[in-house]
Write a protein that holds these residues in place. Structure first.
Motif, PDB file in Angstrom:
ATOM      1  N   UNK A  55     -30.600 -14.417  29.428  1.00  0.00           N
ATOM      2  CA  UNK A  55     -30.434 -13.968  30.811  1.00  0.00           C
ATOM      3  C   UNK A  55     -29.042 -13.360  30.920  1.00  0.00           C
ATOM      4  N   UNK A  56     -28.999 -12.084  31.250  1.00  0.00           N
ATOM      5  CA  UNK A  56     -27.731 -11.371  31.413  1.00  0.00           C
ATOM      6  C   UNK A  56     -27.406 -11.306  32.901  1.00  0.00           C
ATOM      7  N   UNK A  57     -26.187 -11.651  33.249  1.00  0.00           N
ATOM      8  CA  UNK A  57     -25.745 -11.503  34.642  1.00  0.00           C
ATOM      9  C   UNK A  57     -24.617 -10.487  34.678  1.00  0.00           C
ATOM     10  N   UNK A  58     -24.829  -9.427  35.452  1.00  0.00           N
ATOM     11  CA  UNK A  58     -23.815  -8.394  35.663  1.00  0.00           C
ATOM     12  C   UNK A  58     -23.296  -8.533  37.084  1.00  0.00           C
ATOM     13  N   UNK A  59     -21.994  -8.664  37.229  1.00  0.00           N
ATOM     14  CA  UNK A  59     -21.365  -8.793  38.542  1.00  0.00           C
ATOM     15  C   UNK A  59     -20.328  -7.688  38.714  1.00  0.00           C
ATOM     16  N   UNK A  60     -20.386  -6.995  39.824  1.00  0.00           N
ATOM     17  CA  UNK A  60     -19.388  -5.994  40.177  1.00  0.00           C
ATOM     18  C   UNK A  60     -18.749  -6.388  41.506  1.00  0.00           C
ATOM     19  N   UNK A  61     -17.423  -6.398  41.561  1.00  0.00           N
ATOM     20  CA  UNK A  61     -16.728  -6.659  42.820  1.00  0.00           C
ATOM     21  C   UNK A  61     -15.800  -5.492  43.135  1.00  0.00           C
ATOM     22  N   UNK A  62     -15.300  -5.464  44.364  1.00  0.00           N
ATOM     23  CA  UNK A  62     -14.379  -4.393  44.737  1.00  0.00           C
ATOM     24  C   UNK A  62     -13.012  -4.577  44.091  1.00  0.00           C
TER      25      UNK A  62
END
Length: 274
Positions: A81-88
């Motif tokens: 399970x890959x989790x990609x997170x993008x924040x400002x």
């Protein structure tokens, strides 16, 4: 095996305490199932991520970079399970989304859990949650970082035999489960609730709407739900899970659920009767 994490391409597992994702939930995420290094629903995840970036005013993600970093973290994990997170990223204090030093990019991989085979064969127990989802069309459909509604809803029960909880909107219409979309069979007609006011537009939900074009997208009351002949939940990580009991009402895995499971397996994922 512990998680493998990259932060902005570096092998580390921490971000700044001033990151807006931490301070305000100002960001997005995707959870992606990968089998032997291949993510069959990757394009759909990237499309939703791009949509979310547009809505939040974030620069569009570099899909090639995310693909390469995902390949790094899943290497050697056959079912991940890959989790990609993008924040400002980091910026000035306050809600105003002022210019930041750049988007924070987190790519992590975890071994997929081993879910019981009888979940897919016989179904799972679910319950109705008391929490009601708030309406916010600007954020509906995407996976933004503020998941407090789901956290509070999931805190409503501790019975390990209950796998999921169903969520309703302010008008008491069905929306989703805490971590899945919902499909309902009534009088041999397959239905799923809209997610244009609240809820997440799951990538597997989208794929099944294309594969099962006779599915109707419409609002459903709790009363209609309790008349269902069959119910099943869908997510891009767990796949298609029939419901065998809802708040004490016994159901069975029907033909619609089996058809959805067949489409899930056609992508190359395990889970569901052969």
């Amino acid at each position: 095996m512990t998680a493998r994490v990259l932060v902005n391409g570096l092998a580390e597992d921490h971000v700044s305490a001033l990151d807006r994702g931490l301070a305000y939930g100002d960001g997005l995420f995707e959870t992606i199932r990968a089998i032997n290094g291949t993510a069959p629903l990757w394009a759909r995840h990237m499309a939703r991520l791009c949509d979310g970036c547009g809505r939040l005013g974030l620069p569009p993600p570099d899909a090639g970079m995310l693909s390469r970093e995902s390949a790094r973290v899943v290497d050697g994990i056959p079912d991940a399970v890959v989790k990609i997170t993008l924040t400002r990223g980091c910026g000035e204090r306050g809600y105003a989304p002022t210019e930041s030093i750049g988007v924070t990019r987190i790519v992590a991989a975890f071994p997929a859990p081993l879910w019981p085979a009888d979940w897919y064969r016989d179904g799972i127990r679910v319950r109705c949650c008391a929490l009601r989802l708030a309406a916010q069309p600007r954020l509906a459909g995407v996976k933004h970082l503020n998941r407090l509604e789901q956290v509070l809803a999931r805190g409503e029960w501790s019975n390990a035999d209950v796998v999921e909880g169903l969520l309703f909107d302010q008008a008491a219409n069905l929306v989703s489960a805490t971590a899945a979309n919902v499909f309902v069979g009534i009088d041999d007609v397959l239905l799923t609730p809209p997610v244009d006011i609240c809820g997440v537009a799951g990538v597997l939900r989208g794929a099944l709407l294309e594969a099962l074009p006779d599915t109707h997208v419409r609002t459903m009351t709790k009363e209609e739900l309790m008349r269902a002949d069959e119910i099943f939940l869908t997510s891009s990580v767990r796949g298609v899970l029939p419901v065998r009991a809802l708040d004490g009402r016994v159901l069975r895995a029907g033909g619609h659920a089996r058809a959805a499971q067949a489409h899930w397996r056609a992508f190359g994922f395990p889970g569901g009767e052969s």
